[in-house]
Enzyme design. Structure first.
Site, PDB file in Angstrom:
ATOM      1  CE  LYS A  35      -3.817  -2.383   2.217  1.00 53.85           C
ATOM      2  NZ  LYS A  35      -4.483  -2.773   3.477  1.00 53.85           N
ATOM      3  CD  GLN A  47      -3.388  -4.434   6.629  1.00 51.03           C
ATOM      4  OE1 GLN A  47      -3.262  -3.477   5.866  1.00 51.03           O
ATOM      5  NE2 GLN A  47      -4.058  -5.529   6.291  1.00 51.03           N
ATOM      6  CG  ASP A  57      -9.747   0.110   5.176  1.00 51.76           C
ATOM      7  OD1 ASP A  57      -9.460  -0.178   4.005  1.00 51.76           O
ATOM      8  OD2 ASP A  57      -9.039  -0.190   6.154  1.00 51.76           O
TER       9      ASP A  57
END
Ligand code: NDP
Length: 288
Positions: free
Chosen positions: A53, A97, A120
């Site tokens: 990422k 994460q 997200d």
């Protein structure tokens, strides 16, 4: 001829478009989109995801800020960090994460992220916006799947769509997006009674199960569009690692109109959509 939907190519195109857009944002508005990535613990898969990422951010001109906490980090420490990042002007997106160590309550950390920075799309505010049809940040994987579906189908209205899997990360938001596109949507899961029968009716089939080659070729409706979200690691006979999806690709290919490969299908789109959400968040925060 069957269309193999090339997620790597589509993601590459999106990244190029974003790089150009970010250049303009920097030059005209003095804004450099920034993404903060929080990694707690030593999970090797998570470390690889985070590295990928960050690399993807750098490649398009998004600033990435990495925060690594030990497995022993407390919930309070994590709250403090999220709160600091919520107030940091250089940070437009915050990604925690997952999975987090078991002593930390994931849902509470997700809820602590400012919804405008929730790239997200997991915060209850963004989940609610998606299900109400309001603009918000949309989870990356289903967002990427929709872009791939639209690569091959221009009009989704009235098509029967089946989503296999009902996770908060993929299955549920995927079903919402298909509904917004006027599909007739069914969600299947582990208690579904006749999964082959459900699959056989689907013009669009999205598989997000996490079981290697679980969906068989003769379950596919001839002419269907098949989106395979699954990423399963198998060992080959010579001891090498191999990635396969949730769909038996070779057999499904014989019947589908279009299908995504694994790897090279949905995977690259997830990261591209994370970058997209970060740019979107930077725009929203700065009223652009
Ligand atoms: P989860 O484990 O959270 O959800 C799996 C879903 O599959 C559940 O809803 C479960 O049903 C359902 N399921 C399990 N067994 C069956 C069965 N026999 N028949 C029908 N449904 C079944 O997984 P995720 O949604 O997080 O991920 C799914 C897959 O997608 C994984 O392989 C993951 O690695 C991959 N993935 C890929 C991404 C990418 O970027 N390409 C991003 C995210 C995930 P129930 O709810 O009843 O238990």
């Amino acid at each position: 001829m069957v269309n193999i939907i090339d997620g790597s190519a589509v993601a590459g195109r999106l990244r190029e478009e974003m790089a150009a857009e970010i250049k303009v944002m920097k030059a005209q508005n003095g804004i450099a989109p920034g993404l903060a990535v929080i990694l707690v613990g030593e999970d090797p898969a998570s470390q690889v995801y985070v590295r990928n990422k960050e690399k993807a951010c750098e490649a398009v001109g998004i600033a990435s800020f990495e925060y690594r906490l030990p497995t022993s980090a407390t919930q309070a420490e994590l709250f403090d960090l999220v709160s600091r990042l919520n107030n940091d002007k250089l940070v437009h997106g915050i990604l925690v994460q997952l999975p987090l160590p078991s002593h930390i309550k994931e849902s509470e950390i997700i809820a602590a992220v400012d919804p405008v920075k929730d790239v997200d799309g997991f915060h209850p505010v963004n989940v609610g916006k998606l299900s109400s049809g309001l603009p918000g940040l949309v989870p990356c994987t289903p967002q990427g799947c929709m872009i791939l579906i639209k690569e091959v189908l221009s009009d989704l209205r009235g098509l029967r769509a089946l989503v296999v899997g009902r996770s908060n990360i993929v299955g549920k938001p995927m079903a919402q997006l298909l509904l917004q596109a006027d599909c007739t949507v069914t969600t299947a899961h582990s208690k579904t009674r006749d999964l082959p029968g459900e699959c056989l009716q689907a013009d669009i089939l999205v598989a997000a199960i996490g079981k290697p080659e679980f969906i068989k070729g003769d379950w596919i409706k001839p002419g269907a569009t098949v989106i395979d979200v699954g990423i399963n690691r198998l060992k080959t006979e010579d001891g090498k690692n191999k990635l396969v999806g949730d769909v038996d690709f070779a057999a499904a290919y014989e019947r589908a109109f279009a299908i995504t490969p694994v790897p090279g299908g949905v995977g690259p789109m997830t990261i591209a959509c994370l970058l997209r959400n970060t740019v979107q968040a930077a725009r929203n925060i700065n009223g652009l």
